[in-house]
Design a protein around this motif. Structure first.
Motif: not given
Length: 175
Positions: A17-23, A41-44, A86-88
């Motif tokens: 879910k974190e990777i899905k939310g990444a641009r 990343p393409q995650i559905d 890498i997110g905050s």
């Protein structure tokens, strides 16, 4: 803020879910001398549901069969590469195998979007299009609450007491 309870109980799902939310994530190449490059990343929902039900995660990327990355993967399908996010308040370094997926109209349709369309002037049938399938194997993940006050407090406390700050958690997981 990263959900630290999910970090403990559902780390594989949280990672997806974190990777899905990444641009974008930084995706490596099978050629060690080449630098990682940003890829979307393409995650559905279907992918997330598979992981929720205990299945394996798969991340797709739109690429170009004339790029250095595309050529390297075509020459070495199944190579192990790294992807980083890498997110905050959530970071991950994921190792996995990467495969070219050629001319799969169902897959292209499944993930087609305006951003992908901007890279392929000939549309969904663009001859340069190359879908990549990244199958995560293992990941190192780090998460914190992202609370700046807690970070400042923990840093100050550590400096005063000669201890380490408690600013989050880390672990290695099977991805």
């Amino acid at each position: 803020m990263a959900d630290l309870s999910k970090f403990e109980t559902e780390p594989k799902l949280q990672l997806l879910k974190e990777i899905k939310g990444a641009r974008c994530v930084m995706l490596g190449s099978p050629v060690a001398s080449e630098h990682m490059q940003p890829m979307a990343p393409q995650i559905d929902k279907q992918t997330v549901k598979t992981v929720e039900e205990g299945g394996d995660s798969v991340i797709y990327f739109f690429s170009d069969n004339t790029s250095d990355l595309g050529k390297a993967i075509m020459k070495n399908p199944g190579a192990r590469v790294m992807a980083t996010h890498i997110g905050s308040d959530y970071q991950a370094c994921v190792e996995g195998a990467i495969y070219p997926v050629l001319n799969d109209p169902t897959l292209i349709e499944r993930f087609w979007n305006p951003i992908a369309a901007s890279w392929y002037p000939d549309g969904k049938g663009d001859p340069k299009m190359l879908m990549l399938k990244f199958v995560p194997i293992t990941a190192a993940v780090w998460a914190s609450t992202g609370n700046p006050f807690k970070f400042a407090y923990e840093t100050a406390k550590a400096n005063i007491t000669d201890t380490l700050p408690d600013v989050g958690s880390s672990k290695i997981i099977a991805a």
